[in-house]
Design an enzyme around this catalytic site. Structure first.
Site, PDB file in Angstrom:
ATOM      1  N   TYR A 226      37.767  47.640  42.555  1.00 53.12           N
ATOM      2  CA  TYR A 226      37.192  46.981  43.734  1.00 53.12           C
ATOM      3  C   TYR A 226      37.103  47.952  44.912  1.00 53.12           C
ATOM      4  CZ  TYR A 226      36.742  43.931  47.769  1.00 53.12           C
ATOM      5  OH  TYR A 226      36.323  43.369  48.949  1.00 53.12           O
TER       6      TYR A 226
ATOM      7  N   ASP B 267      36.493  37.079  55.018  1.00 54.57           N
ATOM      8  CA  ASP B 267      36.733  38.440  55.509  1.00 54.57           C
ATOM      9  C   ASP B 267      36.090  38.603  56.881  1.00 54.57           C
ATOM     10  OD1 ASP B 267      36.942  41.151  55.995  1.00 54.57           O
ATOM     11  OD2 ASP B 267      36.305  41.748  53.998  1.00 54.57           O
TER      12      ASP B 267
ATOM     13  N   ASP C  16      44.201  42.975  51.701  1.00 51.19           N
ATOM     14  CA  ASP C  16      43.443  41.939  50.999  1.00 51.19           C
ATOM     15  C   ASP C  16      44.389  41.136  50.124  1.00 51.19           C
ATOM     16  OD1 ASP C  16      40.976  42.696  52.006  1.00 51.19           O
ATOM     17  OD2 ASP C  16      40.078  43.126  50.053  1.00 51.19           O
TER      18      ASP C  16
END
Lengths: 127, 127
Positions: free
Chosen positions: B15, B39, B99
């Site tokens: 990712y 996000d 994240d």
């Protein structure tokens, strides 16, 4: 009025200090009524004051050192990496965890989720 | 059968590499159908393929370098700290983000939440 970043950061610092050196009451004072705790993520969520007290009661007697390594704040939430060292005679258990928290408008914790697993705990000779 | 830690770790590495150097298709290939993206946390959740494509389309043209700094896995979830450097001529924008992702049994991303704010972006002379 929204909580400030400084207030969120102060709660996080107080939390890690209280987990390392404080009492269950010190820790609980940082939580809002009705808060939830999921530690580690994937285990049953603790939702009552009694369950949360029982959880932190396990760490209260330990001799520990805590340090906040990184804090990322987004809106009324934050993710932070911290290190907790538990001193057990000639050995230390070093643990690094990412906690994710949500906060109310007084920067009290309304939810906590801890991301870690056994691979994040290391036993080393005490320093 | 549950996804392995190694598979989750590989998805996270892929990712960050895809966000830094890849195409929107490279990134979307790591997501499960029906995934959601928030996000940063506190902004509207992107829930459709079109919304998620539009979001990553903004970073595709940038010249970037990415690095995973810390990964904490708990059950089918993970929190990870990564650094993304965007190269803009004589300046770099350095961004560090946490994240949090959930994964399906094939270690595809089912949900992503990014914790960061403007204070986590720094402009520095390009290295």
């Amino acid at each position: 009025m929204a909580q400030t970043r400084e207030a969120i950061r102060a709660t996080i610092e107080s939390y890690v200090r209280a987990v390392a050196k404080g009492t269950v009451d010190d820790i609980l004072a940082l939580y809002a009524p009705g808060a939830t705790v999921e530690d580690p993520v994937g285990t049953p969520v603790r939702t009552t004051d009694a369950e949360i007290r029982e959880f932190y009661g396990m760490v209260e007697p330990l001799t520990q050192t805590g340090e906040v390594l990184t804090v990322k704040i987004a809106g009324n939430s934050a993710a932070f990496l911290f290190r907790l060292v538990t001193h057990l005679g000639e050995q230390d258990i070093v643990m690094e965890v990412v906690d994710v928290m949500t906060f109310d408008e007084d920067a009290r914790i309304t939810g906590m989720k801890a991301y870690w697993s056994e691979e994040d705990m290391q036993t080393v000779p005490s320093s």
